[in-house]
Design an enzyme around this catalytic site. Structure first.
Site, short mmCIF file in Angstrom:
data_model
loop_
_atom_site.label_atom_id
_atom_site.label_comp_id
_atom_site.label_asym_id
_atom_site.label_seq_id
_atom_site.Cartn_x
_atom_site.Cartn_y
_atom_site.Cartn_z
N THR A 17 -3.07 5.30 -3.83
CA THR A 17 -2.15 6.17 -2.90
C THR A 17 -0.95 6.00 -4.31
OG1 THR A 17 -1.84 4.45 -1.86
CG2 THR A 17 -3.25 6.46 -0.99
N THR A 18 -0.80 4.94 -4.67
CA THR A 18 0.89 4.52 -5.18
C THR A 18 0.82 5.08 -6.61
OG1 THR A 18 0.95 2.62 -4.51
CG2 THR A 18 2.19 2.45 -6.28
N ASP B 199 0.71 -1.47 -0.04
CA ASP B 199 0.09 0.11 -0.25
C ASP B 199 0.97 0.96 -0.25
OD1 ASP B 199 -2.21 1.73 -0.38
OD2 ASP B 199 -1.72 1.48 2.42
N ASP C 247 -9.51 0.45 1.51
CA ASP C 247 -9.37 0.99 0.46
C ASP C 247 -10.47 0.57 0.04
OD1 ASP C 247 -7.32 1.52 1.17
OD2 ASP C 247 -5.96 0.47 -0.21
#
Length: 547
Positions: free
Chosen positions: A96-97, A63, A395
């Site tokens: 987020t990545t 994550d 998520d």
């Protein structure tokens, strides 16, 4: 004006100062380095990172937000990029990545223009125009509306989000849990939708058992036991009272020093204390509750009165848990016992039960009629696994929330990036002037997502990207990269989707951050630490200053 003295800026010897193109290039390099850290964490073939905190704890995750939260960096631009991962996580809970990788690449493609002496404001103007066009293309041309009543379609979108995570092998379970939790806390009033999963969908991790044993409790669970061993541990259809005050004797401010003149005075004080506690308990017993939850303490004397009346009490409940119980049972949290009314008692709970799981006692308030708050109980082999499962589940719940708030989706697997980049390329052909080059650079930056997906599953990147560009030029907007095999695939067939709100937030955050960092041309830091080898005058000590 001519007669006025101009202000003079004095920089101390200790102040380090860097400016101009050097700063911009350093910011770009910092962004690239942060992006490289999380680049291998994109897609279903993502690698895990092992993070060790200063206390010796270990965390295994892919994550992006969890990884960057544990990294310690000195460079201010790198800190800004880490902050955007946190923003993305708080706003939409996913991507987020992607946002870090895209921001790093957007900065990287600006580097050649700075080398050609192009002014940053020209690059920024082109970037802003590209962002505006991206948002319009996504909303008007690419986004597909979905029917929330079509349960299978909603499940497919949530499952696609979990496909890249550790929990992908239990994707059906995760989809069911996240969907049930979001539906439970969903409230629609006066045309306004509210889904507050952070406050009302609590995740409780209990080591032991299998991950398949995890479920959504139709009510609230607390890691608590009743205060007295003789209190009931199972009550059906309980009447519940929630308190924000302690069931203890309150000593007045002037009672710190008490002068006792006669030996009867001490007995009188004890009697006064007993009468006070008895009065509080009588106020409670009057409403005939079965269970009392209080955020403060319960004295031994109060426990005695409550046990005699057959009432169970749970003390030192967190404020957030009390709010959840209030929402699930219909009870009102009261600050004074003498203000209690019949309408403050919660009656929507079907069962109150205290169970022992492992070595700990857990208190269950379950079988609520219309809870609007829930607890997700996770079981698993170890705490490390449970932490990662919790992150993945958060998520999934955020994706479910986004769909219920805005039921629009776009294709995953890099398909949407290629579709947007193709549309921007066509638009750039009609542009004139210097700004067309940075505008086209954004198109190049967007391709980093499909490129990284292809790299992470070991495909031939150049061949795959060339074939994908050809597909989109032929009008196949939903084609992307199968993250498992590295081959081209139709995302409609694979049923890989992403919520539109996540993608919009990713583009906005990434490009706005790149614009922000390109605007910086000066970094001034007043550092107190000095090199031992510096030839500058020694700093005066406190003793020498006194002399």
């Amino acid at each position: 004006m001519y007669g006025q003295q101009q202000p003079i800026i004095v920089l101390n010897q200790n102040v380090k100062r860097e400016q101009g193109k050097k700063v911009q290039l350093e910011n770009i390099n910092a962004g690239k380095r942060i992006a490289e850290v999380v680049r291998t964490c994109l897609g279903p073939r993502a690698m895990l990172k092992m993070l060790m905190d200063p206390m010796g704890g270990i965390c295994l995750t892919n994550d992006g937000n969890a990884i960057l939260r544990e990294i310690t960096v000195q460079h201010p631009a790198a800190k800004s990029l880490i902050e955007i991962a946190r923003t993305q996580d708080e706003e939409v809970g996913d991507g987020t990545t992607s946002v870090i990788v895209l921001a790093g690449e957007t900065l990287h493609v600006a580097q050649p223009f700075l080398g050609q002496q192009m002014h940053p404001t020209m690059i920024i103007k082109a970037y802003r125009q590209a962002l505006e066009d991206m948002i319009n293309i996504l909303q008007d041309e690419i986004a597909i509306s979905i029917d929330l009543n079509n349960n299978d379609q909603v499940k497919e979108v949530i499952k696609a989000c979990i496909g890249t995570k550790f929990m992908s092998q239990w994707s059906d379970l995760a989809v069911e849990i996240s969907q049930a939790a979001v539906k439970t806390v969903f409230i629609e009033e006066n045309g306004r939708k509210e889904i507050d999963i952070k406050r009302y969908a609590k995740v409780e991790k209990i080591p032991g058992g299998r991950i398949e044993d995890s479920y959504v409790l139709n009510g609230i669970m607390l890691n608590k036991d009743v205060t007295h061993q003789k209190m009931k541990r199972k009550i059906e259809n309980p009447r519940i009272i929630l308190l924000d005050c302690s069931l203890e004797y309150k000593k007045g401010e002037s009672m710190t020093n008490v002068e006792l003149m006669k030996e009867e005075d001490f007995t009188k004080m004890l009697q006064q204390e007993e009468e006070f506690v008895q009065k509080m308990c009588e106020d409670l017993i009057r409403l005939k509750p079965d269970v009392i939850f209080t955020e403060k303490g319960v004295s031994d004397l109060a426990q005695h009165f409550l046990v005699k009346a057959g009432i169970a009490a749970v003390r030192r409940v967190k404020k957030s848990d009390n709010n959840r119980i209030s929402r699930a049972t219909g009870a009102t949290i009261v600050s004074r016992t003498d203000e209690l009314r019949e309408e403050d008692v919660g009656t929507q709970c079907g069962l109150f039960e205290v169970k022992k799981i492992g070595d700990e006692y857990f208190c269950f308030v379950s079988e609520c009629k219309d809870p609007k708050a829930c607890t997700i109980i996770l079981r698993g082999a170890s705490r490390d696994i449970l932490k990662e499962v919790e992150r993945n589940l958060q998520d999934a719940m955020c994706v479910a929330r986004n769909i219920y708030l805005e039921p629009k989706i776009v294709g995953g697997g890099g398909a949407v990036e290629m579709a947007v980049s193709y549309a921007l390329t066509e638009k750039s052909k009609s542009m004139t002037g210097v700004e067309q080059w940075p505008y086209r650079a954004v198109v190049q930056a967007l391709e980093v997502i499909p490129r990284t997906l292809a790299q992470n599953c070991g495909a031939n990147v150049i061949r795959v990207l060339t074939a994908l560009r050809a597909k989109h030029a032929a009008g196949a907007k939903t084609w992307g990269i199968n993250g498992e095999t590295g081959e081209l695939a139709d995302m409609n067939t694979l049923k890989i989707w992403e919520p539109l709100s996540v993608k919009l937030q990713t583009y906005k955050t990434a490009i706005e951050t790149a614009i922000l960092l390109l605007r910086i041309d000066d970094i001034v830091s007043g550092s107190k630490k000095r090199d031992k080898d510096s030839s500058g005058p020694a700093q005066p000590t406190e003793q020498s200053m006194q002399e």
